[in-house]
Design a protein around this motif. Structure first.
Motif, PDB file in Angstrom:
ATOM      1  N   PRO A  55       0.734  -1.183  -0.016  1.00 26.00           N
ATOM      2  CA  PRO A  55       0.084  -0.006  -0.108  1.00 26.00           C
ATOM      3  C   PRO A  55       0.978   1.288  -0.028  1.00 26.00           C
ATOM      4  CG  PRO A  55      -0.166  -0.744   2.256  1.00 26.00           C
ATOM      5  CD  PRO A  55       0.814  -1.693   1.192  1.00 26.00           C
ATOM      6  N   GLU A  56       0.026   2.310  -0.482  1.00 28.39           N
ATOM      7  CA  GLU A  56       0.920   3.660  -0.363  1.00 28.39           C
ATOM      8  C   GLU A  56       0.907   4.200   1.110  1.00 28.39           C
ATOM      9  OE1 GLU A  56      -0.320   6.111  -3.883  1.00 28.39           O
ATOM     10  OE2 GLU A  56      -1.731   4.680  -4.003  1.00 28.39           O
ATOM     11  N   TYR A  57      -0.081   3.815   1.815  1.00 28.98           N
ATOM     12  CA  TYR A  57      -0.010   4.137   3.249  1.00 28.98           C
ATOM     13  C   TYR A  57      -0.608   3.297   4.021  1.00 28.98           C
ATOM     14  CZ  TYR A  57      -0.232   9.452   1.585  1.00 28.98           C
ATOM     15  OH  TYR A  57      -0.012  10.460   1.094  1.00 28.98           O
ATOM     16  N   ILE A  58       0.235   3.098   5.261  1.00 28.94           N
ATOM     17  CA  ILE A  58      -0.086   2.167   6.281  1.00 28.94           C
ATOM     18  C   ILE A  58      -0.528   2.965   7.587  1.00 28.94           C
ATOM     19  CG2 ILE A  58       0.645   0.226   7.518  1.00 28.94           C
ATOM     20  CD1 ILE A  58       2.678  -0.403   5.485  1.00 28.94           C
ATOM     21  N   PHE A  59      -1.795   2.772   7.940  1.00 28.77           N
ATOM     22  CA  PHE A  59      -2.390   3.486   9.381  1.00 28.77           C
ATOM     23  C   PHE A  59      -2.115   2.182  10.203  1.00 28.77           C
ATOM     24  CE2 PHE A  59      -4.126   5.610   5.834  1.00 28.77           C
ATOM     25  CZ  PHE A  59      -3.899   7.063   6.246  1.00 28.77           C
ATOM     26  N   LYS A 117      -7.705  15.292  12.659  1.00 31.55           N
ATOM     27  CA  LYS A 117      -6.352  15.927  12.691  1.00 31.55           C
ATOM     28  C   LYS A 117      -5.137  15.004  12.334  1.00 31.55           C
ATOM     29  CE  LYS A 117      -7.281  19.956  15.838  1.00 31.55           C
ATOM     30  NZ  LYS A 117      -7.434  20.497  17.202  1.00 31.55           N
ATOM     31  N   ASP A 118      -5.107  13.768  12.856  1.00 35.42           N
ATOM     32  CA  ASP A 118      -4.227  12.761  12.491  1.00 35.42           C
ATOM     33  C   ASP A 118      -4.266  12.577  11.254  1.00 35.42           C
ATOM     34  OD1 ASP A 118      -3.708  12.144  15.168  1.00 35.42           O
ATOM     35  OD2 ASP A 118      -4.723  10.462  15.364  1.00 35.42           O
ATOM     36  N   LEU A 119      -5.339  12.750  10.372  1.00 32.87           N
ATOM     37  CA  LEU A 119      -5.142  12.504   8.819  1.00 32.87           C
ATOM     38  C   LEU A 119      -4.888  13.683   8.253  1.00 32.87           C
ATOM     39  CD1 LEU A 119      -8.567  10.417   8.891  1.00 32.87           C
ATOM     40  CD2 LEU A 119      -6.293   9.472   8.919  1.00 32.87           C
ATOM     41  N   THR A 174       8.113  -1.798   1.701  1.00 29.10           N
ATOM     42  CA  THR A 174       6.749  -1.306   1.407  1.00 29.10           C
ATOM     43  C   THR A 174       6.974   0.126   0.718  1.00 29.10           C
ATOM     44  OG1 THR A 174       6.011  -0.338   3.569  1.00 29.10           O
ATOM     45  CG2 THR A 174       5.411  -2.514   2.904  1.00 29.10           C
ATOM     46  N   THR A 175       6.173   0.513  -0.159  1.00 32.69           N
ATOM     47  CA  THR A 175       6.318   1.945  -0.728  1.00 32.69           C
ATOM     48  C   THR A 175       5.883   2.937   0.488  1.00 32.69           C
ATOM     49  OG1 THR A 175       5.425   1.200  -2.947  1.00 32.69           O
ATOM     50  CG2 THR A 175       4.884   3.698  -2.306  1.00 32.69           C
ATOM     51  N   ALA A 176       4.808   2.685   1.204  1.00 37.30           N
ATOM     52  CA  ALA A 176       4.636   3.306   2.434  1.00 37.30           C
ATOM     53  C   ALA A 176       5.653   3.678   3.107  1.00 37.30           C
ATOM     54  CB  ALA A 176       3.319   2.616   3.245  1.00 37.30           C
ATOM     55  N   TYR A 177       6.410   2.812   3.514  1.00 29.14           N
ATOM     56  CA  TYR A 177       7.779   2.988   4.484  1.00 29.14           C
ATOM     57  C   TYR A 177       8.871   3.842   3.657  1.00 29.14           C
ATOM     58  CZ  TYR A 177      11.886   2.235   7.071  1.00 29.14           C
ATOM     59  OH  TYR A 177      13.064   2.829   7.903  1.00 29.14           O
ATOM     60  N   LYS A 178       8.870   3.532   2.277  1.00 30.72           N
ATOM     61  CA  LYS A 178       9.793   4.380   1.655  1.00 30.72           C
ATOM     62  C   LYS A 178       9.521   5.830   1.288  1.00 30.72           C
ATOM     63  CE  LYS A 178      11.319   0.065  -0.891  1.00 30.72           C
ATOM     64  NZ  LYS A 178      11.184  -0.456  -2.052  1.00 30.72           N
ATOM     65  N   ILE A 231       3.569   5.955   6.978  1.00 27.11           N
ATOM     66  CA  ILE A 231       3.474   4.828   7.750  1.00 27.11           C
ATOM     67  C   ILE A 231       2.801   5.785   9.059  1.00 27.11           C
ATOM     68  CG2 ILE A 231       3.913   3.402   9.608  1.00 27.11           C
ATOM     69  CD1 ILE A 231       5.805   2.117   7.913  1.00 27.11           C
ATOM     70  N   VAL A 232       1.451   5.960   9.212  1.00 29.19           N
ATOM     71  CA  VAL A 232       1.001   6.808  10.055  1.00 29.19           C
ATOM     72  C   VAL A 232       0.414   6.273  11.247  1.00 29.19           C
ATOM     73  CG1 VAL A 232      -0.993   8.668  10.223  1.00 29.19           C
ATOM     74  CG2 VAL A 232       0.045   7.957   8.075  1.00 29.19           C
ATOM     75  N   TYR A 233       1.133   6.567  12.384  1.00 32.98           N
ATOM     76  CA  TYR A 233       0.483   6.007  13.907  1.00 32.98           C
ATOM     77  C   TYR A 233      -0.616   7.060  14.231  1.00 32.98           C
ATOM     78  CZ  TYR A 233       4.767   3.559  13.458  1.00 32.98           C
ATOM     79  OH  TYR A 233       5.854   2.539  12.868  1.00 32.98           O
ATOM     80  N   LEU A 234      -1.912   6.500  14.589  1.00 33.33           N
ATOM     81  CA  LEU A 234      -3.102   6.976  15.137  1.00 33.33           C
ATOM     82  C   LEU A 234      -2.732   7.449  16.490  1.00 33.33           C
ATOM     83  CD1 LEU A 234      -5.439   4.706  12.823  1.00 33.33           C
ATOM     84  CD2 LEU A 234      -4.688   7.116  12.292  1.00 33.33           C
ATOM     85  N   THR A 235      -3.528   8.365  17.001  1.00 34.12           N
ATOM     86  CA  THR A 235      -3.680   8.748  18.446  1.00 34.12           C
ATOM     87  C   THR A 235      -4.365   7.505  19.022  1.00 34.12           C
ATOM     88  OG1 THR A 235      -3.503  10.890  17.825  1.00 34.12           O
ATOM     89  CG2 THR A 235      -4.288  10.254  20.038  1.00 34.12           C
ATOM     90  N   PRO A 236      -3.578   6.576  19.737  1.00 34.61           N
ATOM     91  CA  PRO A 236      -4.207   5.315  20.106  1.00 34.61           C
ATOM     92  C   PRO A 236      -5.428   5.391  21.181  1.00 34.61           C
ATOM     93  CG  PRO A 236      -1.835   5.542  21.198  1.00 34.61           C
ATOM     94  CD  PRO A 236      -2.285   6.731  20.117  1.00 34.61           C
TER      95      PRO A 236
END
Length: 318
Positions: free
Chosen positions: A248-252, A311-313, A280-284, A288-293
């Motif tokens: 994927p292009e993004y990993i949440f 706001k996270d997005l 992965t493309t997302a890492y490169k 890689i998005v870490y959501l407010t848990p």
């Protein structure tokens, strides 16, 4: 003497009439101090219930509702909550010694709850099986996120519904009016982009679909969720090889163990820092998005929570 007795009788009749009138008026006032709202019941069916208007003693067993009460400025009426659940912007309630600890979001301390003598009880889906038992203590309002209608619409509908209890309809509209425009802006930015959403727990990456937690990303924002067929609230246990395969292009990433403060658990950032993810493309592309848990896992459905989620997005897309 006869005259005196007559006067006492008249006075007694007057007092009796006054008491009866007062009792009647009190009854009418009490009847006016209820409001009809929508609520799920123990069978998860939508129903209409009568609850106190502007209740003075609130037991809140759902963090999304506590979020709403706080946003409306009526949090001073909270007498009990599950203090094991901790969200940064709601910590004043956890730290308030006058508010009783009612257990957890899944297991209620019934003795502590009854001691609170609540006028009303709010619960979420984690306590749906205890709806009938809790209803013996006070009227129970059970709200949840309807993933078919979407997180945003659920927040607006639930908030408007509950706000009637506190005469906060106008304030609620003002607080939620801007969400649709923000979602539209994010959806334009996410158009055509692929993503995978994962709940990281016990060192596993569990893929999340569009019918469960974090569905906002695939449904309303419109990312092409490459695991959209998953509908388990805790995801399907997956593998990092699948991330490489789907690319994927993004990993949440939603760090469940951090959200529930699981002792000894590894941070999601450490778990995701491996050679497979790095392919992965997302890492490169640093996507890689870490959501407010705590917000995404514990308070999804709240007004302030939705603001934080958007706001996270916005931070990564705009």
């Amino acid at each position: 003497m006869l005259k005196k007795l007559c006067m006492l009788a008249v006075c007694g009749l007057f007092v009796f009439s006054a008491v009866a009138c007062t009792a009647s008026n009190k009854k009418n006032v009490n009847e006016e101090k209820t409001v009809s709202i929508s609520s799920l019941n123990g069978k998860k069916e939508m129903t209409t219930i009568e609850v106190p208007h502007n209740p003075e003693r609130i037991a809140v067993l759902d963090m999304a509702v506590l979020d709403m009460l706080d946003a409306w400025g009526v949090g001073d009426k909270v007498v009990g909550m599950p203090k094991g659940s901790k969200i940064d912007y709601l910590m004043d309630y956890n730290n308030n010694k006058e508010i009783s600890n009612l257990g957890t979001l899944k297991e209620v301390d019934m003795e502590a709850l009854m001691a609170c003598e609540p006028d009303i009880i709010f619960i979420g889906g984690r306590l749906s099986s205890q709806y009938d038992e809790l209803s013996k203590i006070a009227p129970v309002v059970y709200v949840g996120v309807d993933y078919e209608k979407g997180v945003v619409q659920s927040v607006k509908d639930n908030a408007q519904n509950i706000s009637k209890i506190f005469d906060k309809e106008t304030e609620t509209k003002a607080l939620t009016d801007g969400f649709d425009n923000r979602v539209e802006t994010l959806a334009n930015a996410a158009k055509g982009k692929t993503a995978m959403i994962g709940l990281v727990t016990s060192s596993n990456f569990n893929t999340l679909g569009n019918g469960s937690r974090a569905s906002l990303i695939g449904n309303e924002i419109g990312f092409d969720n490459l695991a959209s067929d998953v509908d388990s609230t805790h995801g399907n246990e997956s593998s990092f090889e699948l991330l490489v395969e789907k690319n994927p292009e993004y990993i949440f990433v939603l760090d469940r163990d951090s959200a529930i403060q699981k002792e000894g658990a590894k941070l999601a950032q450490d778990i995701m820092n491996n050679e497979l993810v790095k392919q992965t493309t997302a890492y490169k592309e640093n996507h890689i998005v870490y959501l407010t848990p705590t917000v995404w896992y514990l308070a999804e459905g709240g007004i302030t929570a939705l603001d934080v989620m958007l706001k996270d997005l916005e931070t990564v897309l705009l």
